[in-house]
Motif scaffolding. Structure first.
Motif, PDB file in Angstrom:
ATOM      1  N   GLN A 177       0.841  -1.186   0.000  1.00 23.21           N
ATOM      2  CA  GLN A 177       0.000   0.000   0.000  1.00 23.21           C
ATOM      3  C   GLN A 177       0.884   1.247   0.000  1.00 23.21           C
ATOM      4  O   GLN A 177       2.050   1.182   0.371  1.00 23.21           O
ATOM      5  CB  GLN A 177      -0.892   0.010   1.246  1.00 23.21           C
ATOM      6  N   PRO A 178       0.332   2.393  -0.414  1.00 22.83           N
ATOM      7  CA  PRO A 178       1.115   3.639  -0.326  1.00 22.83           C
ATOM      8  C   PRO A 178       1.563   3.874   1.113  1.00 22.83           C
ATOM      9  O   PRO A 178       0.828   3.605   2.055  1.00 22.83           O
ATOM     10  CB  PRO A 178       0.120   4.706  -0.779  1.00 22.83           C
TER      11      PRO A 178
ATOM     12  N   GLY B 165       5.370   7.859   7.215  1.00 21.70           N
ATOM     13  CA  GLY B 165       6.399   6.986   6.653  1.00 21.70           C
ATOM     14  C   GLY B 165       6.540   5.627   7.299  1.00 21.70           C
ATOM     15  O   GLY B 165       7.433   4.864   6.948  1.00 21.70           O
ATOM     16  N   ALA B 166       5.650   5.287   8.221  1.00 18.51           N
ATOM     17  CA  ALA B 166       5.781   4.029   8.968  1.00 18.51           C
ATOM     18  C   ALA B 166       4.628   3.083   8.653  1.00 18.51           C
ATOM     19  O   ALA B 166       3.467   3.420   8.871  1.00 18.51           O
ATOM     20  CB  ALA B 166       5.837   4.308  10.463  1.00 18.51           C
TER      21      ALA B 166
ATOM     22  N   GLU C 107       2.048 -16.582   1.531  1.00 19.14           N
ATOM     23  CA  GLU C 107       2.869 -15.538   2.150  1.00 19.14           C
ATOM     24  C   GLU C 107       2.459 -14.155   1.658  1.00 19.14           C
ATOM     25  O   GLU C 107       2.341 -13.210   2.449  1.00 19.14           O
ATOM     26  CB  GLU C 107       4.343 -15.787   1.820  1.00 19.14           C
ATOM     27  N   LEU C 108       2.225 -14.031   0.366  1.00 14.56           N
ATOM     28  CA  LEU C 108       1.861 -12.734  -0.205  1.00 14.56           C
ATOM     29  C   LEU C 108       0.403 -12.377   0.087  1.00 14.56           C
ATOM     30  O   LEU C 108       0.090 -11.238   0.444  1.00 14.56           O
ATOM     31  CB  LEU C 108       2.102 -12.757  -1.716  1.00 14.56           C
ATOM     32  N   GLU C 109      -0.489 -13.348  -0.066  1.00 12.36           N
ATOM     33  CA  GLU C 109      -1.913 -13.077   0.124  1.00 12.36           C
ATOM     34  C   GLU C 109      -2.260 -12.736   1.566  1.00 12.36           C
ATOM     35  O   GLU C 109      -3.196 -11.984   1.825  1.00 12.36           O
ATOM     36  CB  GLU C 109      -2.742 -14.288  -0.326  1.00 12.36           C
ATOM     37  N   MET C 110      -1.523 -13.292   2.518  1.00 11.69           N
ATOM     38  CA  MET C 110      -1.821 -13.055   3.925  1.00 11.69           C
ATOM     39  C   MET C 110      -1.093 -11.837   4.484  1.00 11.69           C
ATOM     40  O   MET C 110      -1.248 -11.512   5.655  1.00 11.69           O
ATOM     41  CB  MET C 110      -1.467 -14.303   4.745  1.00 11.69           C
ATOM     42  N   HIS C 111      -0.305 -11.187   3.639  1.00 15.64           N
ATOM     43  CA  HIS C 111       0.393  -9.985   4.101  1.00 15.64           C
ATOM     44  C   HIS C 111      -0.606  -8.827   4.128  1.00 15.64           C
ATOM     45  O   HIS C 111      -1.203  -8.487   3.105  1.00 15.64           O
ATOM     46  CB  HIS C 111       1.548  -9.659   3.163  1.00 15.64           C
ATOM     47  N   PRO C 112      -0.817  -8.203   5.274  1.00 14.61           N
ATOM     48  CA  PRO C 112      -1.855  -7.173   5.389  1.00 14.61           C
ATOM     49  C   PRO C 112      -1.575  -5.902   4.593  1.00 14.61           C
ATOM     50  O   PRO C 112      -2.492  -5.100   4.383  1.00 14.61           O
ATOM     51  CB  PRO C 112      -1.881  -6.872   6.891  1.00 14.61           C
ATOM     52  N   LEU C 113      -0.353  -5.689   4.132  1.00 18.18           N
ATOM     53  CA  LEU C 113      -0.024  -4.478   3.388  1.00 18.18           C
ATOM     54  C   LEU C 113      -0.024  -4.687   1.877  1.00 18.18           C
ATOM     55  O   LEU C 113       0.128  -3.729   1.123  1.00 18.18           O
ATOM     56  CB  LEU C 113       1.357  -3.948   3.821  1.00 18.18           C
TER      57      LEU C 113
END
Length: 256
Positions: free
Chosen positions: A114-115, A120-121, A172-178
């Protein structure tokens, strides 16, 4: 020891008697064969610490890392048979062509965060951090790939089936919240996750102890099913898509 010797055109098992010492592993014995009996024996290895995944072989019929398989685990006088990974084409002796796995890896859309927030965190829940850490323990030894009977016993399935290592990557990618990419349709249509019948053989051979089936494949199957067959999810996508289309069709200046 009994070691497979040959190339893509064929080969045979060759017997060796190898002196060994206490605490040694199968890779030590293979190196001793290279040094004292057959200098042309081909075996792939790198770190000798169970972290690079290079020395994957099949030892007494089970996919293992040669550098992590202690000779003391076998019975006194037992013949140790070492053969190349069965699922992939043989290049020479114990070295196989695993490039199929890298071709599959190239087809998976990369992480798209996400942006970044104004400060910045990025922020994540600790449970999401811990779940992702398990998946990133993979050393790409491809033992889970070679033991998976969907491609081990059916070469024709490879174009339509990515295998457990890459279902792990999808998870791994699908469960990443960002992450912003949606790979669920690809997991179903391109990766063939529906062909997996969750026998857990991949989990059993993983040298890193990753719960591939329970923590990655089954949750990914549930996500794919929700997206493709859940009527509530289907209706929500239709409504959301219609709203987007209506907004796109409103003449400029009349959005109110």
């Amino acid at each position: 020891m009994r070691v497979w010797r040959g190339d893509a055109t064929g080969g045979e098992l060759v017997d060796y008697t190898v002196p060994v010492e206490e605490g040694e592993v199968v890779l030590d014995a293979l190196h001793r064969i290279q040094a004292t009996q057959s200098g042309d024996l081909a075996v792939r290895w790198n770190c000798k610490a169970g972290k690079c995944g290079s020395c994957s072989t099949e030892i007494n019929g089970k996919p293992r890392l040669a550098c992590m398989t202690r000779l003391s685990t076998f019975e006194q006088g037992e013949t140790i048979t070492v053969t190349p990974l069965r699922t992939f084409p043989v290049i020479r002796d114990l070295v196989t062509d695993v490039s199929y796995n890298y071709r599959v890896a190239e087809t998976i859309p990369a992480f798209a965060p996400q942006p970044r927030p104004a400060d910045g965190a990025y922020r994540m829940q600790q449970v999401d951090v811990e779940r992702g850490q398990e998946f990133r323990k993979c050393i790409e030894c491809f033992l889970c790939q070679t033991v998976c009977h969907v491609i081990r016993d059916h070469e024709e399935n490879k174009p339509a089936f990515s295998g457990p290592r890459f279902f792990l990557r999808y998870a791994e990618l699908e469960m990443h919240p960002l992450d912003t990419n949606d790979r669920r349709q690809l997991a179903r249509e391109q990766a063939g996750i529906g062909l997996c019948n969750i026998t857990k053989c991949c989990t059993e051979v993983c040298p890193e102890g990753i719960h591939i089936t329970d923590n990655a494949i089954i949750p990914m199957k549930e996500r794919v099913v929700d997206r493709s067959f859940d009527p509530v999810t289907w209706l929500g996508r239709k409504i959301f898509r219609r709203d987007q289309l209506e907004e796109a069709q409103v003449p400029q200046g009349r959005a109110e």
